[in-house]
Design a protein around this motif. Structure first.
Motif, short mmCIF file in Angstrom:
data_model
loop_
_atom_site.label_atom_id
_atom_site.label_comp_id
_atom_site.label_asym_id
_atom_site.label_seq_id
_atom_site.Cartn_x
_atom_site.Cartn_y
_atom_site.Cartn_z
N PHE A 25 43.08 14.69 18.37
CA PHE A 25 43.51 13.52 19.15
C PHE A 25 43.32 12.23 18.37
O PHE A 25 44.05 11.26 18.57
N GLY A 26 42.32 12.22 17.46
CA GLY A 26 42.11 11.04 16.63
C GLY A 26 43.28 10.80 15.69
O GLY A 26 43.72 9.66 15.49
N ILE A 27 43.81 11.88 15.13
CA ILE A 27 44.99 11.77 14.26
C ILE A 27 46.19 11.26 15.05
O ILE A 27 46.91 10.35 14.61
N PHE A 28 46.41 11.83 16.23
CA PHE A 28 47.51 11.38 17.07
C PHE A 28 47.33 9.91 17.47
O PHE A 28 48.31 9.15 17.53
N ALA A 29 46.09 9.52 17.73
CA ALA A 29 45.82 8.13 18.11
C ALA A 29 46.16 7.18 16.96
O ALA A 29 46.74 6.11 17.17
N GLU A 30 45.78 7.57 15.73
CA GLU A 30 46.06 6.72 14.57
C GLU A 30 47.56 6.51 14.39
O GLU A 30 48.04 5.38 14.19
N ILE A 31 48.32 7.60 14.45
CA ILE A 31 49.77 7.48 14.28
C ILE A 31 50.38 6.77 15.50
O ILE A 31 51.36 6.03 15.36
N GLY A 32 49.78 6.98 16.67
CA GLY A 32 50.24 6.28 17.87
C GLY A 32 50.11 4.77 17.71
O GLY A 32 51.01 4.01 18.09
N ILE A 40 54.77 12.77 6.98
CA ILE A 40 53.78 12.23 6.04
C ILE A 40 53.05 13.37 5.32
O ILE A 40 52.79 13.30 4.12
N GLY A 41 52.73 14.40 6.10
CA GLY A 41 51.96 15.52 5.57
C GLY A 41 50.58 15.55 6.22
O GLY A 41 49.84 14.56 6.11
N ILE A 42 50.26 16.65 6.88
CA ILE A 42 48.99 16.74 7.60
C ILE A 42 47.80 16.53 6.67
O ILE A 42 46.85 15.81 6.99
N LEU A 43 47.87 17.15 5.47
CA LEU A 43 46.76 17.01 4.53
C LEU A 43 46.61 15.57 4.04
O LEU A 43 45.49 15.09 3.82
N VAL A 56 47.41 12.87 5.78
CA VAL A 56 46.83 12.11 6.89
C VAL A 56 45.32 12.36 6.95
O VAL A 56 44.52 11.42 7.06
N LEU A 57 44.93 13.64 6.89
CA LEU A 57 43.51 13.98 6.93
C LEU A 57 42.76 13.37 5.74
O LEU A 57 41.68 12.80 5.89
N GLY A 58 43.36 13.48 4.56
CA GLY A 58 42.75 12.93 3.36
C GLY A 58 42.56 11.43 3.46
O GLY A 58 41.50 10.89 3.11
N PHE A 59 43.59 10.75 3.98
CA PHE A 59 43.52 9.30 4.14
C PHE A 59 42.38 8.91 5.08
O PHE A 59 41.59 8.01 4.79
N LEU A 60 42.31 9.61 6.22
CA LEU A 60 41.29 9.28 7.22
C LEU A 60 39.88 9.56 6.70
O LEU A 60 38.94 8.81 6.98
N ILE A 61 39.74 10.62 5.91
CA ILE A 61 38.42 10.95 5.34
C ILE A 61 37.99 9.88 4.34
O ILE A 61 36.87 9.37 4.38
N VAL A 62 38.92 9.52 3.44
CA VAL A 62 38.61 8.49 2.43
C VAL A 62 38.32 7.16 3.12
O VAL A 62 37.38 6.43 2.76
N LEU A 63 39.13 6.83 4.13
CA LEU A 63 38.94 5.58 4.87
C LEU A 63 37.56 5.56 5.54
O LEU A 63 36.87 4.53 5.52
N SER A 64 37.15 6.69 6.11
CA SER A 64 35.84 6.77 6.76
C SER A 64 34.71 6.58 5.76
O SER A 64 33.71 5.90 6.05
#
Length: 233
Positions: A161-168, A194-197, A199-207
């Motif tokens: 849901f966090g991923i969906f929220a970010e793109i939302g 965009i690519g699921i990986l 998006v996940l990679g971006f959010l991890i690096v951002l965190s």
């Protein structure tokens, strides 16, 4: 930092949200003022979230100029972002709570019986320790399993849901429409494009980056007065 004036404005506004902490270092402490300013700080935070949405929009539009301030619109946009986050995270919160109740109800009812609660409330460490030791191992095992399962479900749901929220929020910035933030089919299409990986990679690096900045700001805040000012900027 390409527009230092606007950066300075953001820093000053952010500093205002920490005003009670700053005044406390001068020895000023007032419960009524702190309560009132806590409410003001919430409004300021929402305002800054709304301004962040305008920054996000220029990134999506591939523009270089830093957006100006429109306080009324920034506040409204901030409220929209709060609504989006609330809607996306209330669902996993409810589901996780339901799973916790369903799995943990049995073991907890065996641990916190009416008689056991009386012992816990007594505060007598000898009796409490004896009671804890008398509870069958399978009850503790069941409670441990419930906690692990609930944690796993919660983490998985909050990530999804966090991923969906970010793109939302990105769609909210792009189309300036609250409804676009909840078009799940389009959001899923954006994620796949965009690519699921990615998006996940971006959010991890951002965190990780956010955590490092948070630690640095926390260390700066240890410096009297100046630390809070520098940290805000």
């Amino acid at each position: 930092i390409s527009d230092f004036k606007k950066l300075l404005i953001v820093g000053v506004v952010f500093l205002l949200s920490s005003l009670t902490s700053l005044l406390a270092q001068f020895g000023f402490r007032n419960a009524t003022f702190s309560l009132i300013w806590a409410i003001v700080s919430i409004v300021i935070s929402i305002l800054l979230v709304g301004y962040g949405l305008s920054v996000l929009k220029i990134g999506i539009d591939l523009e270089d100029e830093i957006p100006g301030f429109d306080w009324a619109k920034n506040l409204v946009d901030g409220i929209k972002c709060v609504v989006v986050s609330f809607v996306y995270f209330i669902i996993p919160a409810i589901v996780t709570s339901a799973v916790a109740f369903a799995l943990g109800f049995g073991p907890l009812t065996k641990i916190f019986t009416q008689e056991n609660l009386v012992v816990f409330a007594s505060g007598n460490s000898t009796q409490v320790n004896a009671l804890m030791g008398s509870i069958p191992p399978e009850v503790w095992s069941g409670l441990g399993t419930a906690i692990l399962a609930t944690t796993a479900v919660g983490i998985l749901l909050f990530i999804i849901f966090g991923i969906f929220a970010e793109i939302g929020v990105c769609r909210l910035a792009k189309y300036d429409s609250l409804g676009e933030a909840f078009r799940f089919g389009e959001i899923w299409g954006d994620i796949k494009e965009i690519g699921i990986l990615k998006v996940l990679g971006f959010l991890i690096v951002l965190s990780i980056i956010a955590s490092i900045i948070g630690v640095v700001i926390g260390l700066m805040s240890l410096m009297p007065i100046l630390g809070i000012i520098i940290g805000s900027l």
